[in-house]
Design a protein around this motif. Structure first.
Motif, mmCIF file in Angstrom:
data_model
loop_
_atom_site.group_PDB
_atom_site.id
_atom_site.type_symbol
_atom_site.label_atom_id
_atom_site.label_comp_id
_atom_site.label_asym_id
_atom_site.label_seq_id
_atom_site.Cartn_x
_atom_site.Cartn_y
_atom_site.Cartn_z
ATOM 1 N N ARG A 1 34.578 30.736 36.784
ATOM 2 C CA ARG A 1 35.604 31.117 37.761
ATOM 3 C C ARG A 1 36.610 29.995 37.974
ATOM 4 N NH1 ARG A 1 32.859 35.123 41.089
ATOM 5 N NH2 ARG A 1 33.583 37.034 40.139
ATOM 6 N N SER B 1 39.048 44.025 43.546
ATOM 7 C CA SER B 1 38.521 45.391 43.563
ATOM 8 C C SER B 1 38.549 45.827 45.017
ATOM 9 C CB SER B 1 37.084 45.415 43.036
ATOM 10 O OG SER B 1 37.062 44.948 41.715
ATOM 11 N N SER C 1 42.513 33.905 45.575
ATOM 12 C CA SER C 1 41.517 32.853 45.341
ATOM 13 C C SER C 1 40.568 33.202 44.194
ATOM 14 C CB SER C 1 40.716 32.603 46.623
ATOM 15 O OG SER C 1 40.235 33.838 47.130
ATOM 16 N N ARG D 1 39.750 37.680 51.578
ATOM 17 C CA ARG D 1 38.999 37.801 52.838
ATOM 18 C C ARG D 1 38.540 36.453 53.359
ATOM 19 N NH1 ARG D 1 34.902 41.920 50.256
ATOM 20 N NH2 ARG D 1 35.089 40.192 48.797
HETATM 21 P P1 NDP Z 1 37.136 37.457 41.298
HETATM 22 O O1 NDP Z 1 35.865 37.957 41.889
HETATM 23 O O2 NDP Z 1 37.191 36.107 40.678
HETATM 24 O O3 NDP Z 1 38.259 37.491 42.442
HETATM 25 C C1 NDP Z 1 38.397 38.543 43.340
HETATM 26 C C2 NDP Z 1 39.406 38.114 44.411
HETATM 27 O O4 NDP Z 1 39.662 39.204 45.278
HETATM 28 C C3 NDP Z 1 38.915 36.981 45.299
HETATM 29 O O5 NDP Z 1 40.022 36.218 45.732
HETATM 30 C C4 NDP Z 1 38.302 37.741 46.482
HETATM 31 O O6 NDP Z 1 38.231 36.857 47.597
HETATM 32 C C5 NDP Z 1 39.354 38.840 46.640
HETATM 33 N N1 NDP Z 1 38.914 40.070 47.304
HETATM 34 C C6 NDP Z 1 37.813 40.798 47.013
HETATM 35 N N2 NDP Z 1 37.772 41.879 47.824
HETATM 36 C C7 NDP Z 1 38.867 41.833 48.625
HETATM 37 C C8 NDP Z 1 39.383 42.661 49.663
HETATM 38 N N3 NDP Z 1 38.726 43.750 50.067
HETATM 39 N N4 NDP Z 1 40.544 42.306 50.263
HETATM 40 C C9 NDP Z 1 41.205 41.172 49.876
HETATM 41 N N5 NDP Z 1 40.766 40.355 48.907
HETATM 42 C C10 NDP Z 1 39.605 40.682 48.276
HETATM 43 O O7 NDP Z 1 37.605 38.594 40.271
HETATM 44 P P2 NDP Z 1 38.532 38.469 38.977
HETATM 45 O O8 NDP Z 1 39.686 37.581 39.270
HETATM 46 O O9 NDP Z 1 37.668 38.207 37.799
HETATM 47 O O10 NDP Z 1 39.045 39.989 38.839
HETATM 48 C C11 NDP Z 1 39.937 40.518 39.807
HETATM 49 C C12 NDP Z 1 40.119 42.016 39.584
HETATM 50 O O11 NDP Z 1 40.733 42.264 38.323
HETATM 51 C C13 NDP Z 1 38.812 42.799 39.572
HETATM 52 O O12 NDP Z 1 39.021 44.003 40.257
HETATM 53 C C14 NDP Z 1 38.589 43.066 38.092
HETATM 54 O O13 NDP Z 1 37.819 44.215 37.857
HETATM 55 C C15 NDP Z 1 40.002 43.258 37.617
HETATM 56 N N6 NDP Z 1 40.181 43.066 36.174
HETATM 57 C C16 NDP Z 1 41.079 43.894 35.572
HETATM 58 C C17 NDP Z 1 41.334 43.781 34.221
HETATM 59 C C18 NDP Z 1 42.345 44.687 33.606
HETATM 60 O O14 NDP Z 1 42.768 45.637 34.197
HETATM 61 N N7 NDP Z 1 42.788 44.433 32.412
HETATM 62 C C19 NDP Z 1 40.625 42.795 33.392
HETATM 63 C C20 NDP Z 1 39.748 41.934 34.127
HETATM 64 C C21 NDP Z 1 39.535 42.097 35.482
HETATM 65 P P3 NDP Z 1 37.300 37.202 48.868
HETATM 66 O O15 NDP Z 1 35.944 37.541 48.313
HETATM 67 O O16 NDP Z 1 37.354 35.945 49.690
HETATM 68 O O17 NDP Z 1 37.962 38.347 49.545
#
Ligand code: NDP
Length: 349
Positions: free
Chosen positions: A311, A221, A162, A186
């Protein structure tokens, strides 16, 4: 001119880097001193595309470290001050790397248009998430067949479905055609909304999804405490570690489980920079985060705009455009075989 805003992966690493760079005060300083420290423009670089075009860029260290994440005001100030420095340095398009884009979005920094006397111009910044999502999709499509996984029938779990990157990956993989999408996060409601917009996908808890998926895309993360039940994973299993920090290789080390660093690209030639030395890349002279590469691509294409912003706004058209630019300028997505370190040189006695 392009810019990259980054940070060290830990306080200990930041201090070691400071020592290497000759900043002895910082190397000795405690976390409070680091909290008060301003951002630093550490490096300037020229980069030449496979097309022959050359652009200039700069790396700004936000002097943020993950240990500051709970100090909300500090984290917020670090990101805004680094953006201010990028803008004051005349950089046209800057990528927010590592935790800085997450802090920007989660703390709703769009409300903070002013830093000191400077009005921030959002058009000069990009999260880099569109290119990251495209690269992760390429990594799925290229590496699954190499492991004998048939994408058309494979179950693909997206952990963080999501989120900004996760939802874009789901849309792209749906168009590509996969066996089934398993949606994991989550909070239920954003997953229900995503499922409705896709018109498909099964919402599962993380353990349930891992027990079924031949491919797992991690774009969240994840807490250090996360444990994976390795025995329950189907074999072979391709895991794309797209989150930050990248910590799956130790958690998922098992026969038949193949972990690939996600959202990483390799440039067609060495760049001659120092900035990726700290990011644990196998080839730091030409490998980098795809979000950083997005700023370069926008500069190569003279498209100075906040291409990835907010987002869940990433469209398939934007992914196709940045993907074509990525290939044209000489980037390719990291593959499983790229991760093997070169053979160590024979020791001489
Ligand atoms: P968002 O905050 O938009 O999305 C994070 C997603 O992860 C949400 O769906 C959230 O939903 C879910 N989530 C968070 N914690 C958990 C958990 N413990 N268990 C299951 N689901 C979880 O972040 P982005 O899409 O912007 O970024 C995603 C990841 O990619 C980040 O870690 C970011 O640092 C990384 N990233 C890496 C890059 C690279 O390597 N080149 C570049 C840019 C970003 P919910 O809160 O409902 O759980």
């Amino acid at each position: 001119m392009f810019g990259l805003i980054g940070h060290s992966t830990s306080f200990a690493e930041a201090r070691a880097n400071a020592r290497n760079l000759g900043y002895d005060d910082y190397a000795e300083g405690d976390l409070d001193m680091w909290c008060a420290a301003p951002p630093q423009l550490l490096e300037r670089v020229s980069v030449t595309s496979a097309t022959g075009k050359t652009i200039e860029g700069a790396y700004i260290d936000s002097v943020f470290v993950p240990e500051m994440l709970r100090r909300f005001k500090t984290a917020k100030r670090k990101v805004l001050k680094a953006m201010e420095l990028a803008q004051k340095s005349g950089i046209d398009i800057t990528a927010l790397g590592g935790f800085t884009s997450i802090i920007f979005e989660d703390m709703n920094l769009l409300r903070e248009e002013r830093v000191s006397a400077v009005a921030l111009d959002w058009e000069r910044f990009t999260t880099g998430n569109t290119h990251t999502a495209w690269v992760i999709c390429q990594q799925v499509v290229t590496n699954a067949p190499r492991l004998g996984i048939d994408l058309a029938s494979a179950k693909v779990a997206v952990v963080g479905a999501s989120g900004d990157i996760g939802s874009a990956v789901c849309r792209w993989l749906q168009r590509q055609g996969v066996g089934e999408l398993l949606l994991v996060a989550r909070r239920p409601q954003p997953l229900i909304d995503l499922q409705a917009s896709l018109g498909e996908g099964r919402i599962l808890a993380i353990d349930e999804a891992l027990a079924e998926a031949q491919i797992v895309v991690w774009v969240a993360s994840l807490p250090q405490s996360l444990e994976i039940d390795l025995a329950s994973l189907p074999r072979p299993c391709l895991m794309i570690d797209g989150g930050y920090p990248k910590n799956l290789d130790t958690k998922a080390a098992a026969e038949g489980v193949h972990v690939l660093k996600g959202g990483i690209v390799e440039f067609w030639q060495d760049i001659g920079w120092q900035m990726m030395e700290v990011a644990e890349m196998a080839k730091p002279q030409r490998q980098m985060f795809a979000c950083f590469a997005e700023a370069m691509l926008l500069d190569f294409e003279q498209r100075h705009t906040n291409f990835s912003w907010g987002r869940n706004n990433i469209t398939l058209e934007a992914m196709d455009w940045i993907g074509a630019a990525s290939l044209r300028h000489g980037f390719r997505a990291l593959a499983l075989e790229d991760q093997q370190s070169p053979a160590p040189a024979l020791a001489t006695v």
